[in-house]
Design a protein around this motif. Structure first.
Motif, PDB file in Angstrom:
ATOM      1  N   ALA A   1      -2.197  56.560 -70.696  1.00 13.82           N
ATOM      2  CA  ALA A   1      -1.982  55.111 -70.718  1.00 13.82           C
ATOM      3  C   ALA A   1      -0.505  54.764 -70.784  1.00 13.82           C
ATOM      4  O   ALA A   1      -0.059  53.781 -70.179  1.00 13.82           O
ATOM      5  CB  ALA A   1      -2.724  54.493 -71.901  1.00 13.82           C
ATOM      6  N   LEU A   2       0.272  55.564 -71.492  1.00 15.25           N
ATOM      7  CA  LEU A   2       1.689  55.264 -71.667  1.00 15.25           C
ATOM      8  C   LEU A   2       2.509  55.463 -70.392  1.00 15.25           C
ATOM      9  O   LEU A   2       3.670  55.063 -70.335  1.00 15.25           O
ATOM     10  CB  LEU A   2       2.273  56.128 -72.789  1.00 15.25           C
ATOM     11  N   GLN A   3       1.901  56.049 -69.373  1.00 15.88           N
ATOM     12  CA  GLN A   3       2.616  56.235 -68.106  1.00 15.88           C
ATOM     13  C   GLN A   3       2.661  54.948 -67.288  1.00 15.88           C
ATOM     14  O   GLN A   3       3.375  54.864 -66.297  1.00 15.88           O
ATOM     15  CB  GLN A   3       1.948  57.343 -67.287  1.00 15.88           C
ATOM     16  N   HIS A   4       1.890  53.947 -67.697  1.00 12.41           N
ATOM     17  CA  HIS A   4       1.813  52.696 -66.943  1.00 12.41           C
ATOM     18  C   HIS A   4       2.259  51.532 -67.825  1.00 12.41           C
ATOM     19  O   HIS A   4       2.300  51.631 -69.040  1.00 12.41           O
ATOM     20  CB  HIS A   4       0.382  52.476 -66.450  1.00 12.41           C
ATOM     21  N   GLU A   5       2.541  50.420 -67.194  1.00 13.86           N
ATOM     22  CA  GLU A   5       3.125  49.283 -67.925  1.00 13.86           C
ATOM     23  C   GLU A   5       2.123  48.598 -68.842  1.00 13.86           C
ATOM     24  O   GLU A   5       2.432  48.279 -69.982  1.00 13.86           O
ATOM     25  CB  GLU A   5       3.693  48.273 -66.924  1.00 13.86           C
ATOM     26  N   ASN A   6       0.912  48.335 -68.357  1.00 16.49           N
ATOM     27  CA  ASN A   6      -0.107  47.646 -69.152  1.00 16.49           C
ATOM     28  C   ASN A   6      -1.431  48.381 -69.025  1.00 16.49           C
ATOM     29  O   ASN A   6      -1.865  48.678 -67.910  1.00 16.49           O
ATOM     30  CB  ASN A   6      -0.291  46.198 -68.668  1.00 16.49           C
TER      31      ASN A   6
ATOM     32  N   ILE B   1     -13.247  43.205 -68.538  1.00 19.58           N
ATOM     33  CA  ILE B   1     -12.902  41.827 -68.151  1.00 19.58           C
ATOM     34  C   ILE B   1     -11.462  41.502 -68.551  1.00 19.58           C
ATOM     35  O   ILE B   1     -10.777  40.730 -67.871  1.00 19.58           O
ATOM     36  CB  ILE B   1     -13.890  40.800 -68.747  1.00 19.58           C
ATOM     37  N   LEU B   2     -10.978  42.109 -69.635  1.00 17.77           N
ATOM     38  CA  LEU B   2      -9.584  41.901 -70.023  1.00 17.77           C
ATOM     39  C   LEU B   2      -8.647  42.575 -69.026  1.00 17.77           C
ATOM     40  O   LEU B   2      -7.610  42.007 -68.651  1.00 17.77           O
ATOM     41  CB  LEU B   2      -9.349  42.459 -71.428  1.00 17.77           C
ATOM     42  N   ALA B   3      -9.009  43.772 -68.580  1.00 18.84           N
ATOM     43  CA  ALA B   3      -8.189  44.471 -67.590  1.00 18.84           C
ATOM     44  C   ALA B   3      -8.112  43.684 -66.291  1.00 18.84           C
ATOM     45  O   ALA B   3      -7.057  43.594 -65.658  1.00 18.84           O
ATOM     46  CB  ALA B   3      -8.768  45.863 -67.334  1.00 18.84           C
ATOM     47  N   GLU B   4      -9.248  43.103 -65.898  1.00 26.78           N
ATOM     48  CA  GLU B   4      -9.258  42.284 -64.684  1.00 26.78           C
ATOM     49  C   GLU B   4      -8.355  41.073 -64.842  1.00 26.78           C
ATOM     50  O   GLU B   4      -7.608  40.702 -63.933  1.00 26.78           O
ATOM     51  CB  GLU B   4     -10.688  41.837 -64.381  1.00 26.78           C
TER      52      GLU B   4
ATOM     53  N   GLY C   1      -4.723  42.443 -64.856  1.00 24.31           N
ATOM     54  CA  GLY C   1      -4.330  43.309 -63.755  1.00 24.31           C
ATOM     55  C   GLY C   1      -3.939  44.694 -64.224  1.00 24.31           C
ATOM     56  O   GLY C   1      -2.980  45.285 -63.702  1.00 24.31           O
ATOM     57  N   SER C   2      -4.662  45.212 -65.209  1.00 23.40           N
ATOM     58  CA  SER C   2      -4.328  46.514 -65.767  1.00 23.40           C
ATOM     59  C   SER C   2      -5.497  47.479 -65.622  1.00 23.40           C
ATOM     60  O   SER C   2      -6.515  47.153 -65.010  1.00 23.40           O
ATOM     61  CB  SER C   2      -3.933  46.369 -67.244  1.00 23.40           C
ATOM     62  N   GLN C   3      -5.357  48.659 -66.177  1.00 28.57           N
ATOM     63  CA  GLN C   3      -6.359  49.713 -66.033  1.00 28.57           C
ATOM     64  C   GLN C   3      -7.061  49.952 -67.367  1.00 28.57           C
ATOM     65  O   GLN C   3      -6.465  49.791 -68.429  1.00 28.57           O
ATOM     66  CB  GLN C   3      -5.676  51.002 -65.574  1.00 28.57           C
ATOM     67  N   VAL C   4      -8.334  50.355 -67.300  1.00 31.63           N
ATOM     68  CA  VAL C   4      -9.087  50.706 -68.507  1.00 31.63           C
ATOM     69  C   VAL C   4      -9.160  52.220 -68.627  1.00 31.63           C
ATOM     70  O   VAL C   4      -9.478  52.919 -67.657  1.00 31.63           O
ATOM     71  CB  VAL C   4     -10.520  50.136 -68.470  1.00 31.63           C
ATOM     72  N   PHE C   5      -8.886  52.712 -69.831  1.00 22.06           N
ATOM     73  CA  PHE C   5      -9.084  54.124 -70.136  1.00 22.06           C
ATOM     74  C   PHE C   5     -10.291  54.216 -71.062  1.00 22.06           C
ATOM     75  O   PHE C   5     -10.263  53.732 -72.193  1.00 22.06           O
ATOM     76  CB  PHE C   5      -7.825  54.712 -70.784  1.00 22.06           C
TER      77      PHE C   5
END
Length: 210
Positions: A74-79, A19-22, A25-29
């Motif tokens: 994860a570090l390859q993306h902004e958030n 729900i935080l990713a939503e 607007g980020s991705q969950v690992f």
């Protein structure tokens, strides 16, 4: 920004991460559980088998390796949001050492490998998260939420004793030993993220600290 969601199993880490990713607007690992070949052995083997085959040490190495890969991805993306942190893996390894499931020598090797992995190098992206969201709760809440997951093997009495052992020092570790980032602590005795209004409040508590 990288945010990690930490805490005991069953308290809603994956749901909060999603729900935080939503919201952001980020991705969950995700934590590597369903495809983990050692975890079922760790959960279902006898004490003698666990001792002979060193499953606790192998399990911690497996998590360390998969968690480090998650950090690099994860570090390859902004958030991004990470479901449990590599720092908590150290806590689990230490508690298994305290139980005698991991030997002093195995733990020493584990710590040296972790330190080498997490050494910050000039010119490369930092590996530490920007924020840890730590979900805490009473042991009664932990067990109740695990029961709701419906994984029968997670409620064997020996595992319940193990969960209690982990739970007893978890808050202390976060409050007094975790130094990698700012921490937002959320009391999951007060919130059930299956409930829409509770989800909204939890997200508000987190985003206020970003």
């Amino acid at each position: 920004m990288v945010i990690v969601i930490g805490g005991m199993i069953g308290l809603g880490k994956t749901t909060v991460a999603e729900i935080l990713a939503e919201q952001l607007g980020s991705q969950v690992f995700y934590e590597s559980v369903d495809d983990n070949p050692i975890l079922p052995l760790f959960y279902t083997s006898s004490k003698e088998e666990i001792e002979a085959k060193r499953y606790p040490f192998l399990l911690q190495l497996y998590f360390l390796n998969s968690r480090f890969k998650t950090i690099k991805d994860a570090l390859q993306h902004e958030n991004n949001i990470i479901d449990r942190s590599i720092y908590e893996d150290w806590y689990f390894a230490k508690r298994n050492r305290d139980l005698g499931r991991i030997s002093d020598l195995e733990f020493e090797m584990y710590e040296k490998l972790l330190k080498n992995m997490m050494e910050e190098l000039t010119g490369l992206p930092k590996k530490a998260p920007d924020l840890m969201v730590y979900l805490k709760g009473s042991f009664e809440t932990v067990l109740k939420r695990i029961q709701l997951r419906g994984r029968s093997y997670e409620l064997d009495q020996s595992l319940v004793d193990y969960y209690k052992f982990l739970w007893e020092n978890y808050d202390d570790w976060v409050l007094h030993h975790y130094k990698a980032s700012k921490v937002v602590m959320i009391d999951m005795d007060k919130y059930d993220v299956r409930n829409a209004s509770d989800r909204h409040e939890v997200i508000q508590l987190i985003t206020q600290n970003l």
